[in-house]
Design an enzyme around this catalytic site. Structure first.
Site, mmCIF file in Angstrom:
data_model
loop_
_atom_site.group_PDB
_atom_site.id
_atom_site.type_symbol
_atom_site.label_atom_id
_atom_site.label_comp_id
_atom_site.label_asym_id
_atom_site.label_seq_id
_atom_site.Cartn_x
_atom_site.Cartn_y
_atom_site.Cartn_z
ATOM 1 N N HIS A 1 7.348 4.623 6.078
ATOM 2 C CA HIS A 1 8.431 3.589 5.968
ATOM 3 C C HIS A 1 8.385 2.695 4.624
ATOM 4 O O HIS A 1 7.390 2.188 4.510
ATOM 5 C CB HIS A 1 8.914 2.845 7.152
ATOM 6 C CG HIS A 1 10.261 2.239 7.127
ATOM 7 N ND1 HIS A 1 11.197 2.371 8.022
ATOM 8 C CD2 HIS A 1 10.650 1.056 6.497
ATOM 9 C CE1 HIS A 1 12.072 2.015 7.737
ATOM 10 N NE2 HIS A 1 11.763 0.994 6.574
ATOM 11 N N GLN B 1 3.428 -5.969 2.697
ATOM 12 C CA GLN B 1 2.783 -6.775 3.730
ATOM 13 C C GLN B 1 2.773 -8.214 2.876
ATOM 14 O O GLN B 1 2.660 -8.393 1.678
ATOM 15 C CB GLN B 1 1.697 -6.353 4.525
ATOM 16 C CG GLN B 1 1.764 -5.243 5.290
ATOM 17 C CD GLN B 1 0.280 -4.444 5.880
ATOM 18 O OE1 GLN B 1 -0.055 -5.365 6.657
ATOM 19 N NE2 GLN B 1 0.013 -3.546 5.311
ATOM 20 N N HIS C 1 7.554 -0.228 2.936
ATOM 21 C CA HIS C 1 7.441 -1.564 3.308
ATOM 22 C C HIS C 1 6.120 -2.163 2.603
ATOM 23 O O HIS C 1 5.405 -1.376 2.006
ATOM 24 C CB HIS C 1 7.214 -1.661 4.678
ATOM 25 C CG HIS C 1 5.867 -1.236 5.222
ATOM 26 N ND1 HIS C 1 5.599 0.375 5.141
ATOM 27 C CD2 HIS C 1 4.630 -1.714 5.584
ATOM 28 C CE1 HIS C 1 4.424 0.385 5.711
ATOM 29 N NE2 HIS C 1 3.884 -0.770 6.034
ATOM 30 N N ASN D 1 0.920 -1.064 0.001
ATOM 31 C CA ASN D 1 -0.066 0.004 0.051
ATOM 32 C C ASN D 1 0.873 1.219 -0.099
ATOM 33 O O ASN D 1 1.822 1.333 0.545
ATOM 34 C CB ASN D 1 -0.820 0.158 1.129
ATOM 35 C CG ASN D 1 -1.844 -1.055 1.344
ATOM 36 O OD1 ASN D 1 -2.501 -1.543 0.345
ATOM 37 N ND2 ASN D 1 -2.214 -1.687 2.380
#
Length: 381
Positions: free
Chosen positions: A209, A213, A211, A198
């Site tokens: 940050h 998932q 990243h 996202n």
């Protein structure tokens, strides 16, 4: 610490956090990081009980109620970034400096079944009993939300996204996705593994940050169930052939093609598909992974070149279920954005949200032409 050598010279280092959750460091080829990593010395509360899911009897869908997620951090500053390497003043989730790090989410939507399975989590009260159990429909049905949710830190930097990575780092993340897909698919009760990113506050991102998932579900997701109803072993080959012959291709390599689909719902919607059938990341060849890193970066940088500010998006890596449909469902990226102009977003209102009956404002051919121009305006990584 268990040390493994993966493809492209990536080194995986498996360890655990203070509360027993798994943490895996993925080192870039030729990394300058030391081999030793710090121990997580935090005094953490016990892991929360695994969430509960309830069935919607009208659709058969399972809805997870993960109430602990209400208290997660929202857009912290760099000095309180929970995904940055730990410092004396920031007791974050990752003890050491890293290239790429993957760890179990602290307050997940899907969690472990047994205390012994993952470092002290309470045992599940009513775990699913397989796909037959979860596909049965009835009023008042609930189960413990067995599965796994992991955070994939693309970089130790506080801000950025996948598109800001170097080609070497992008290749390390791809190797991590493949490694985790294989490991999570082997866990008892896992039926589908879903890596995603996202990006942007308009999407609902709570951490700046860089990243992504990985969700590992105890069921086959509703979107994939519908696909399985129509999929045949040659469906994706025929789709790819049709799209490659159209004006909707935006980027193409030896092993991958990116295109705006014929019936795109979103103002910005792109699929990136391998030319050869692969059910998930673990089935990609070294050559396919090598090409994917710079090609995907070029696509994302083109997306950001559409406007003067970064574009919010969901980058969803659809993979075949673990146990069914693997010869029919080809892995692919579906990147979507609600941004329909520099200062306008598409909101899902009555028809889309309530009835899943979509109206699109931009022709896919026009969207593809704009994106091709944007990609051409940025240098290839």
């Amino acid at each position: 610490m268990n040390i493994r050598t993966l493809g492209a010279g990536v080194i995986a280092r498996d360890t655990r956090l203070a509360d027993g959750r798994e943490l895996i460091y993925y080192d870039d080829p030729g990394t300058t990081l030391p081999a030793e990593r710090s121990i997580d010395a935090r005094d953490l509360d016990p892991r929360p009980e695994t969430a509960t899911m309830r069935q919607d009897v009208l659709t058969g869908d399972w809805i997870t109620f993960a109430t602990k997620r209400q208290n997660r951090v929202l857009m912290p500053g760099a000095d309180a970034d929970p995904l940055a390497p730990q410092t004396p003043t920031n007791p974050s989730e990752v003890p050491s400096l890293y290239d790429v790090a993957v760890f179990e989410n602290r307050s997940p939507a899907f969690g472990p079944a047994l205390a012994s399975a993952s470092g002290g989590a309470p045992a599940a009260i009513d775990p699913p009993q397989g796909l037959d159990d979860l596909t049965a429909i009835g009023i008042g049905r609930s189960r413990t939300s067995i599965g796994r949710c992991e955070v994939v830190c693309f970089s130790p930097e506080h801000a950025g996204s996948f598109g800001t990575l170097s080609p070497v780092r992008a290749r390390t993340v791809i190797e991590a996705w493949a490694d985790r897909t294989a490991a999570l698919s082997a866990l008892p009760g896992i039926e589908q593994v879903f890596p995603f990113e996202n990006r942007g506050e308009a999407i609902g991102v709570s951490l700046p940050h860089p990243h992504g998932q990985i969700y590992s579900y105890p069921y086959v997701t509703p979107r994939t169930q519908r696909l399985l109803e129509v999929a045949s072993p040659d469906l994706f080959a025929r789709i790819l052939e049709s799209e490659q012959a159209s004006s909707r291709v935006v980027l193409q390599g030896e092993h991958w093609t990116a295109f705006v689909p014929f019936a795109a719902r979103w103002p910005l919607e792109v699929q990136l598909m391998p030319h050869r059938h692969a059910a998930d990341f673990s089935e990609l060849t070294a050559a396919e992974r090598d090409e994917l890193a710079p090609l995907y970066l070029h696509l994302l940088r083109g997306v950001d070149a559409l406007y003067s500010s970064p574009t919010p998006y969901i980058a969803a890596w659809h993979q075949a279920p673990v146990h069914v449909g693997r010869d029919a469902v080809r892995m692919r990226l579906e990147l979507t954005s609600p941004r329909r102009a520099a200062d306008k977003l598409k909101f899902l209102a009555g028809s889309e949200a309530a009835m899943s009956a979509w109206t699109a404002e931009i022709l896919p051919e026009d969207a593809a032409a704009r994106l091709r121009d944007a990609i051409a305006s940025v240098p290839a990584p």
